[in-house]
Design a protein around this motif. Structure first.
Motif, PDB file in Angstrom:
ATOM      1  N   MET A 149       0.869  -1.245   0.021  1.00  0.00           N
ATOM      2  CA  MET A 149      -0.076   0.052   0.029  1.00  0.00           C
ATOM      3  C   MET A 149       1.063   1.502   0.081  1.00  0.00           C
ATOM      4  O   MET A 149       0.532   1.997  -0.596  1.00  0.00           O
ATOM      5  N   LEU A 152       2.216   1.719  -3.542  1.00  0.00           N
ATOM      6  CA  LEU A 152       1.494   2.315  -4.426  1.00  0.00           C
ATOM      7  C   LEU A 152       1.008   3.729  -4.324  1.00  0.00           C
ATOM      8  O   LEU A 152       0.851   4.519  -5.075  1.00  0.00           O
ATOM      9  N   GLN A 153       1.013   4.246  -2.874  1.00  0.00           N
ATOM     10  CA  GLN A 153       0.656   5.609  -2.669  1.00  0.00           C
ATOM     11  C   GLN A 153       1.956   6.395  -3.242  1.00  0.00           C
ATOM     12  O   GLN A 153       1.582   7.471  -3.428  1.00  0.00           O
ATOM     13  N   LEU A 192      -2.344   6.473  -9.588  1.00  0.00           N
ATOM     14  CA  LEU A 192      -2.685   5.707  -8.489  1.00  0.00           C
ATOM     15  C   LEU A 192      -4.121   5.002  -8.754  1.00  0.00           C
ATOM     16  O   LEU A 192      -5.006   5.544  -9.060  1.00  0.00           O
ATOM     17  N   LEU A 244      -5.781   0.541  -3.828  1.00  0.00           N
ATOM     18  CA  LEU A 244      -5.506   0.956  -2.665  1.00  0.00           C
ATOM     19  C   LEU A 244      -6.662   0.609  -1.565  1.00  0.00           C
ATOM     20  O   LEU A 244      -6.350   0.247  -0.298  1.00  0.00           O
ATOM     21  N   GLN A 245      -8.055   0.575  -1.976  1.00  0.00           N
ATOM     22  CA  GLN A 245      -8.926   0.389  -1.146  1.00  0.00           C
ATOM     23  C   GLN A 245      -9.150  -0.940  -0.739  1.00  0.00           C
ATOM     24  O   GLN A 245      -9.264  -1.587   0.363  1.00  0.00           O
ATOM     25  N   TYR A 279      -6.267  -3.054  -0.391  1.00  0.00           N
ATOM     26  CA  TYR A 279      -5.395  -3.202   0.478  1.00  0.00           C
ATOM     27  C   TYR A 279      -5.690  -3.186   1.837  1.00  0.00           C
ATOM     28  O   TYR A 279      -5.621  -3.551   2.750  1.00  0.00           O
ATOM     29  N   ARG A 280      -6.547  -1.782   1.881  1.00  0.00           N
ATOM     30  CA  ARG A 280      -7.158  -1.194   3.134  1.00  0.00           C
ATOM     31  C   ARG A 280      -7.945  -2.347   3.684  1.00  0.00           C
ATOM     32  O   ARG A 280      -7.599  -2.367   4.895  1.00  0.00           O
TER      33      ARG A 280
END
Length: 68
Positions: free
Chosen positions: A34, A37-38, A44, A49-50, A52-53
């Motif tokens: 994550m 990625l950020q 992006l 990303l979501q 991974y969260r």
């Protein structure tokens, strides 16, 4: 809606330790993915990303439910 009954499973201490360690390793790996990625800023992928969260959140929740 009634809550579902809690089911307990008999797992040995070594198996519990291995599961906790595995979850911790996965959380660390996902966190690093994550962060990378950020840091990539260009292109992006917000959905990744979501994901991974959510994966980190679910593993932390499971980790919190495993006896120490």
């Amino acid at each position: 809606m009634p809550s579902s009954p809690v089911t307990h499973v008999n797992i040995s201490e070594p198996e519990i330790r291995m599961l906790r360690q595995r979850l911790e390793v996965e959380i660390t790996w996902l966190s690093r993915q994550m962060e990378e990625l950020q840091g990539a800023e260009l292109d992006l992928d917000v959905s990744l990303l979501q994901t991974y969260r959510e994966m980190i959140y679910s593993r932390r929740a499971l980790l919190g439910r495993i006896p120490r």
